[in-house]
Design an enzyme around this catalytic site. Structure first.
Site, PDB file in Angstrom:
ATOM      1  N   SER A   1     -51.086  95.343  78.559  1.00 20.74           N
ATOM      2  CA  SER A   1     -51.199  96.677  78.803  1.00 20.74           C
ATOM      3  C   SER A   1     -52.497  96.914  78.404  1.00 20.74           C
ATOM      4  O   SER A   1     -53.034  96.031  79.269  1.00 20.74           O
ATOM      5  CB  SER A   1     -50.259  97.293  77.727  1.00 20.74           C
ATOM      6  OG  SER A   1     -50.156  98.310  78.403  1.00 20.74           O
TER       7      SER A   1
ATOM      8  N   ASP B   1     -45.033  95.913  81.754  1.00 20.86           N
ATOM      9  CA  ASP B   1     -45.919  95.184  80.636  1.00 20.86           C
ATOM     10  C   ASP B   1     -45.607  94.903  79.375  1.00 20.86           C
ATOM     11  O   ASP B   1     -44.380  94.203  78.942  1.00 20.86           O
ATOM     12  CB  ASP B   1     -45.606  97.094  79.489  1.00 20.86           C
ATOM     13  CG  ASP B   1     -46.546  97.953  78.350  1.00 20.86           C
ATOM     14  OD1 ASP B   1     -47.642  96.380  77.738  1.00 20.86           O
ATOM     15  OD2 ASP B   1     -46.976  98.151  78.278  1.00 20.86           O
TER      16      ASP B   1
END
Length: 325
Positions: free
Chosen positions: A40, A154
């Site tokens: 991320s 993610d």
């Protein structure tokens, strides 16, 4: 020769600006970062450093506060999320052109998640931005990436702190930056690091404020959906906080399973996922927390190097006294 560092950078949205401060502090202490693993926002900051563009990225983030990010959001009507993320990637490529991960001077690993299997998808070769785009796809916010028949999101969904994916070298220092530390809610203990403030007065300041409000519509829309203050427990805030608590627990499990030399922990309550207006504060917090963690590590090294005192030999003293008699 400086000691090498293997650095793991967790996800955590705008709190990831603390990664910049951590890297700055490591370099100021003479360490050399040879390996980075991130997911991320950790993948973004890690990639910018590996590409030699961390300062340019910092300038971009700080140029116009939160609007430097919010102005790059490309909204879409999709059942996967309401942000495509392509415009931001294009903006990053303006000062950090794409390249292959295997050609970087720093070993870079970026982690995403396969939504079908729940497994890690680990990128070590190929386009840097291809890997970043998959790793930053926050479920229900930024649209997923369809690749090789898989839907990728993610990396923090299952692996918020990718310690096990790091490439290690003999005698390197393992440093982890966890953006999911306690406390979860705001407390008075988080007021030690403040943003830089510039005072203005008069009509000019009012004009600037109105202009900022006009430019802030994207950010206001984000904040209306994801309230980062933790003061209102609305529907989306509850979902986001549940996700962060799950990431917090996963990060704690990972930290316990790996022998980390230097652990730098940034509280969840220090900054919300989309609070990029707190970037100055988070960079400073990263520097300060890294400085303290390195001091603890250095003190532990001094204790280990101190020679052990041998126990007093009472028998030898007794033998010497007998000879004198």
């Amino acid at each position: 020769m400086s000691r090498q560092v293997a650095l793991a950078l967790s996800g955590g949205g705008a709190r990831g600006m603390a990664h910049i401060g951590v890297i700055r502090e490591l370099l100021s202490h003479g360490f050399s970062i040879h390996s980075i693993a991130g997911c991320s926002i950790g993948s973004v900051v890690g990639a910018m450093y590996a590409m030699g563009k961390l300062q340019e990225f910092t300038d971009f983030i700080l140029a116009d506060g939160a609007q430097s990010v919010f102005s790059q959001l490309d909204f879409t009507f999709s059942d996967q999320g309401f942000i495509k993320g392509e415009k931001l990637i294009e903006r990053l490529q303006e000062f950090a052109p794409d390249c292959n991960m295997e050609d970087l001077p720093v070993k870079l690993v970026i982690v995403a998640t396969d939504m079908y299997t729940g497994n890690d998808v680990v990128y070590e070769t190929g386009s840097v931005y291809r890997a970043i785009r998959a790793s930053v796809a926050i479920p229900a916010v930024i649209t997923a990436v369809h690749e090789d028949g898989c839907w990728l999101v993610d990396g923090g969904v299952v692996n918020p702190l990718p310690l096990l994916q790091l490439h290690r070298s003999p005698n390197d220092l393992l440093v982890a930056v966890n953006l999911y530390a306690s406390p979860v809610f705001e407390t008075e203990n988080l007021t030690d690091v403040s943003d830089a403030k510039v005072s203005e007065s008069g009509m000019w300041s009012q004009v600037r404020a109105r202009w900022a409000d006009l430019k802030a519509w994207r950010g206001n829309l984000i904040h209306s959906v994801f309230d980062d203050t933790h003061k209102k427990m609305g529907y989306f805030t509850t979902l986001r906080l549940m996700s962060e608590l799950a990431s917090k627990r996963l990060a704690e499990i990972t930290i316990k399973s790996v022998s980390v030399d230097v652990l730098i922990e940034i509280p969840i309550a220090s900054c919300g996922l989309f609070s990029f207006d707190k970037s100055v504060r988070m960079i400073r917090m990263g520097e300060e927390h890294a400085r303290k963690a390195l001091e603890i590590w250095k003190n532990s090294q001094l204790v280990e190097k101190q020679p052990m005192k041998s126990p007093f030999d009472w028998r030898r003293l007794f033998r010497v006294l007998l000879r004198k008699k």
